[in-house]
Design an enzyme around this catalytic site. Structure first.
Site, PDB file in Angstrom:
ATOM      1  CG  HIS A 141      -3.645 118.935  39.263  1.00 31.96           C
ATOM      2  ND1 HIS A 141      -4.739 119.781  39.235  1.00 31.96           N
ATOM      3  CD2 HIS A 141      -3.764 118.158  38.153  1.00 31.96           C
ATOM      4  CE1 HIS A 141      -5.478 119.527  38.167  1.00 31.96           C
ATOM      5  NE2 HIS A 141      -4.902 118.556  37.495  1.00 31.96           N
TER       6      HIS A 141
ATOM      7  CB  THR B 218       0.146 114.737  38.472  1.00 31.45           C
ATOM      8  OG1 THR B 218      -0.764 113.952  37.706  1.00 31.45           O
ATOM      9  CG2 THR B 218      -0.040 114.412  39.947  1.00 31.45           C
TER      10      THR B 218
END
Length: 347
Positions: free
Chosen positions: A43, A40
């Site tokens: 990202h 994450t």
């Protein structure tokens, strides 16, 4: 003041001094020790979550550390306590919370994404987010409790049972953790992973790993299961080919658990879902029981946390560590050492 790693724009991080916030009522101030960089975070680094993240954003939610100060009305915690953080703050009023699913609150504050995270020398959080770490667990290993809690939740969502055949598509940190947790639940597990380095780490942990670039994974599953197919598949790769493989390996009434974050819609073979009466379940985050189970799995050695840690770097080298992870190669989990006297070391 505290030094923090901040996301400022796509593929741009800096380290900067920020104000240390004293703990208010119901809050504690922590000294983060180790913070893992996860998918994450990557990202965010790529700019994929700019619509959600307010810059400059302090990153990090996989952490271990110690309590420094407690605010008013905080009981049960004292300076020096070893902790990790379940980085979720929910409103308690939305329909999801009302139905008992606070971890997917419709107005969830995921700390480290929606609000400042752990990649800093001092961090103030609600005391309700703390999870105790036994003194016997080194803080480096405790930094893997959060991703282990993800795996515990995923295996629970897929309702993995003893004796079932499980295929994990994607052998990164979370994929291997899912495989280890599923094995601890009594399942027979195989991993499909392109990286030779990650396959070697899986095999060093006693897992069987296949290379989907050269192996016909669905055919291997048919041979392994006597043509029946697997009962459970986990899609952890985030790739379109991974989705296809996860569907193709399942037997009649098999269960596909979607774990990876897919940044764009994927085509999926719905005819196979119809023909074999398959089930698709999503798995997002965790609850406190998942975290507590994860602590016990790390503490008793079921999760060989030290084997999954590729490198530890000081806070000032975190931007370079993000770039290294983005480039791929022989790396699994990189931890950022946030302690005041941090020195980068290989594990």
């Amino acid at each position: 003041m505290t030094v923090a790693v901040r996301y400022t724009a796509a593929r741009t991080l800096d380290t900067a001094e920020t104000e240390t916030r004293s703990p208010g009522p119901g809050e504690v101030e922590l000294a983060p020790a180790y913070v893992g960089i996860c998918g994450t975070d990557l990202h965010i680094f790529h700019g994929d979550m700019d619509a959600r993240v307010t810059t400059p954003a302090v990153l990090g939610h996989e952490m271990s550390g110690r309590v420094v100060r407690v605010g008013p009305d905080v009981e049960g915690w004292a300076p020096g306590d070893a902790v990790t953080v379940m980085p979720l703050r929910w409103d308690g009023t939305c329909p999801a919370c009302g139905s008992g699913h606070q971890h997917i609150c419709q107005h969830l504050d995921f700390i480290g994404i929606d609000s400042p995270g752990a990649m800093q020398q001092r961090w103030t959080v609600p005391a309700s987010t703390l999870v105790r770490v036994p003194d016997s667990v080194p803080l480096e290993r405790a930094a893997l409790v959060e991703p282990t809690a993800v795996a515990v939740h995923d295996v629970g969502r897929a309702a993995v049972r003893e004796g079932e055949r499980v295929v994990v598509v994607g052998g990164g940190p979370v994929g291997i953790l899912i495989a280890l947790v599923a094995r601890a639940a009594g399942a027979d597990v195989r991993i499909a992973e392109l990286s030779a380095h990650r396959r070697a780490l899986a095999e060093a942990s006693g897992l069987t790993a296949w290379d989907p670039a050269v192996d016909d994974v669905p055919e291997l599953v048919r041979e392994w299961t006597g043509e029946a197919g697997a009962e459970v598949a986990f899609e952890v790769s985030g790739a379109a080919a991974g989705v296809d493989t996860a569907v193709d390996v399942l037997g009649v009434r098999g269960r596909l658990c979607l774990v990876a974050i897919h940044p764009r819609p994927r085509e999926i073979n719905l005819h196979r879902f119809f023909w074999r009466e398959l089930t698709l379940v999503g798995a997002r985050l965790y609850d406190r029981s998942d975290f507590e189970k994860a602590v016990s799995l790390v503490a008793d050695g079921t999760i060989p946390a030290e084997r999954l840690i590729s490198k530890v770097v000081p806070l000032t080298e975190a931007p370079a560590a993000f770039a290294a992870l983005e480039a791929g190669g022989d790396v699994m989990k990189i931890l950022v050492d946030c302690t005041d006297d941090a020195q980068g070391v290989a594990v």
